[in-house]
Design a protein around this motif. Structure first.
Motif, PDB file in Angstrom:
ATOM      1  N   CYS A  16       8.679 -36.818  48.095  1.00 22.04           N
ATOM      2  CA  CYS A  16       9.343 -37.720  47.158  1.00 22.04           C
ATOM      3  C   CYS A  16      10.455 -38.515  47.829  1.00 22.04           C
ATOM      4  O   CYS A  16      10.719 -39.673  47.449  1.00 22.04           O
ATOM      5  N   ARG A  17      11.109 -37.924  48.824  1.00 21.01           N
ATOM      6  CA  ARG A  17      12.159 -38.637  49.557  1.00 21.01           C
ATOM      7  C   ARG A  17      11.605 -39.902  50.204  1.00 21.01           C
ATOM      8  O   ARG A  17      12.278 -40.934  50.258  1.00 21.01           O
ATOM      9  N   LEU A  18      10.377 -39.846  50.697  1.00 23.28           N
ATOM     10  CA  LEU A  18       9.764 -41.019  51.316  1.00 23.28           C
ATOM     11  C   LEU A  18       9.466 -42.114  50.301  1.00 23.28           C
ATOM     12  O   LEU A  18       9.238 -43.269  50.676  1.00 23.28           O
ATOM     13  N   HIS A  19       9.480 -41.760  49.017  1.00 24.81           N
ATOM     14  CA  HIS A  19       9.247 -42.740  47.955  1.00 24.81           C
ATOM     15  C   HIS A  19      10.533 -43.076  47.213  1.00 24.81           C
ATOM     16  O   HIS A  19      10.494 -43.613  46.107  1.00 24.81           O
ATOM     17  N   GLY A  20      11.673 -42.761  47.828  1.00 22.07           N
ATOM     18  CA  GLY A  20      12.960 -43.104  47.226  1.00 22.07           C
ATOM     19  C   GLY A  20      13.375 -42.215  46.082  1.00 22.07           C
ATOM     20  O   GLY A  20      14.201 -42.617  45.253  1.00 22.07           O
ATOM     21  N   ALA A  21      12.818 -41.006  46.001  1.00 22.80           N
ATOM     22  CA  ALA A  21      13.159 -40.099  44.913  1.00 22.80           C
ATOM     23  C   ALA A  21      13.445 -38.700  45.460  1.00 22.80           C
ATOM     24  O   ALA A  21      12.702 -37.753  45.187  1.00 22.80           O
ATOM     25  N   PRO A  22      14.538 -38.551  46.243  1.00 18.75           N
ATOM     26  CA  PRO A  22      14.816 -37.232  46.843  1.00 18.75           C
ATOM     27  C   PRO A  22      15.212 -36.179  45.832  1.00 18.75           C
ATOM     28  O   PRO A  22      15.099 -34.982  46.111  1.00 18.75           O
ATOM     29  N   LEU A  25      18.818 -30.809  44.199  1.00 17.18           N
ATOM     30  CA  LEU A  25      18.515 -29.392  44.358  1.00 17.18           C
ATOM     31  C   LEU A  25      19.602 -28.570  43.701  1.00 17.18           C
ATOM     32  O   LEU A  25      20.765 -28.594  44.141  1.00 17.18           O
ATOM     33  N   GLY A  26      19.263 -27.865  42.647  1.00 16.28           N
ATOM     34  CA  GLY A  26      20.221 -27.017  41.953  1.00 16.28           C
ATOM     35  C   GLY A  26      19.891 -25.549  42.144  1.00 16.28           C
ATOM     36  O   GLY A  26      18.905 -25.203  42.802  1.00 16.28           O
ATOM     37  N   PRO A  27      20.687 -24.656  41.587  1.00 14.94           N
ATOM     38  CA  PRO A  27      20.455 -23.224  41.791  1.00 14.94           C
ATOM     39  C   PRO A  27      19.192 -22.708  41.111  1.00 14.94           C
ATOM     40  O   PRO A  27      18.611 -21.710  41.551  1.00 14.94           O
ATOM     41  N   ARG A  28      18.743 -23.383  40.044  1.00 17.04           N
ATOM     42  CA  ARG A  28      17.579 -22.878  39.305  1.00 17.04           C
ATOM     43  C   ARG A  28      16.393 -23.831  39.290  1.00 17.04           C
ATOM     44  O   ARG A  28      15.297 -23.436  38.857  1.00 17.04           O
ATOM     45  N   ALA A  29      16.601 -25.065  39.815  1.00 17.57           N
ATOM     46  CA  ALA A  29      15.488 -26.016  39.828  1.00 17.57           C
ATOM     47  C   ALA A  29      15.808 -27.192  40.738  1.00 17.57           C
ATOM     48  O   ALA A  29      16.976 -27.545  40.953  1.00 17.57           O
ATOM     49  N   TRP A  30      14.740 -27.779  41.281  1.00 20.61           N
ATOM     50  CA  TRP A  30      14.832 -29.093  41.907  1.00 20.61           C
ATOM     51  C   TRP A  30      14.325 -30.102  40.887  1.00 20.61           C
ATOM     52  O   TRP A  30      13.286 -29.888  40.246  1.00 20.61           O
ATOM     53  N   THR A  31      15.061 -31.201  40.711  1.00 26.33           N
ATOM     54  CA  THR A  31      14.681 -32.215  39.732  1.00 26.33           C
ATOM     55  C   THR A  31      14.847 -33.604  40.324  1.00 26.33           C
ATOM     56  O   THR A  31      15.685 -33.835  41.200  1.00 26.33           O
ATOM     57  N   SER A  32      14.043 -34.538  39.825  1.00 27.43           N
ATOM     58  CA  SER A  32      14.140 -35.937  40.232  1.00 27.43           C
ATOM     59  C   SER A  32      14.325 -36.808  38.993  1.00 27.43           C
ATOM     60  O   SER A  32      13.480 -36.788  38.082  1.00 27.43           O
TER      61      SER A  32
END
Length: 240
Positions: A16-22, A25-32
């Protein structure tokens, strides 16, 4: 299960970082907060204690195609406008001494090696099923030190041949495992040959580390035949 979920979140973040959406990162989930590329979730839970608010607050729930990877199969997102897209199993294979990758010299099968530059990566993508290169995977992955793109090739470098099998290995920062994704067989290569070659090739490059990932259906059955064991359920939810 925790290792597999952590590496998968890191892999999703890398794409997702390569598509501009890094994302975040949180303690219970990664979200975009931005819609992610096709086939990649807008959120991945990292803890069995995650609740709906941990993922929904960080994504665009109104965007078409918004999805959540519920890594521990604990969430009920139906009341929030999501349907369960599918269920799957995390898989885990303990570290073993690496076996030799299949060699065309010995068996007539493909030789496993890394994709060498953008042109070979384009052929890898075509074999995987991204015929025009417009899918989520881009050549930028080749510059990511955490990513190794491997193919089982029937022809040598530079001679126009393509892979008949492939896999992407990802080593998330701080994760003591290697994640496998996008494993495929093509052009007459069997699933069992692809799994055997991929496991041997990745194990040779990352000796002493377990392998993780997730699968369902026939691909799960193939993984289990090649030394993996189920490590726990996950669900993927898709916005209505």
């Amino acid at each position: 299960m925790f290792l597999a979920a952590a590496d998968n979140a890191a892999w999703c973040r890398a794409v997702c970082r390569l598509h501009g959406a890094p994302g975040r990162l949180g303690p219970r989930a990664w979200t975009s907060g931005r819609r992610t590329p096709p086939l990649y979730p807008d959120a991945v839970t990292l803890s069995p204690d995650a609740v709906a608010a941990d993922v929904l607050a960080g994504i665009d729930t109104e965007a078409a195609g918004a999805s959540v990877k519920d890594s521990f199969a604990r969430l009920d997102l139906a009341p929030h406008g999501f349907d369960m897209l599918f269920e799957a199993q995390w898989i885990h294979r303990p570290a073993h001494p690496p076996a030799p990758a299949p060699s065309s010299d010995a068996s007539g099968g493909p030789v496993w090696r890394e994709a060498d530059g953008p042109e070979e990566f384009a052929r890898w993508l075509h074999a995987w099923g991204d015929g025009d290169g417009s899918g989520p995977l881009t050549p930028g992955l080749l510059a990511d030190p955490a990513v190794t793109v491997l193919g089982g090739w029937t022809a040598g470098p530079g001679d126009g041949g393509g892979p008949v099998a492939g896999v992407i290995a990802h080593r998330g920062e701080g994760v003591a495992a290697v994640g496998l994704s996008n494993l495929f067989a093509a052009d007459g290569c069997t699933a069992d040959a692809a799994w055997a070659g991929a496991v041997a090739a990745v194990s040779a490059r990352f000796p002493g580390l377990p392998l993780v990932g997730y699968e369902h259906g026939p691909d799960l059955a193939a993984a289990l035949r090649h030394g993996f064991a189920p490590a726990g359920p996950l669900r993927v939810w898709l916005a209505r």
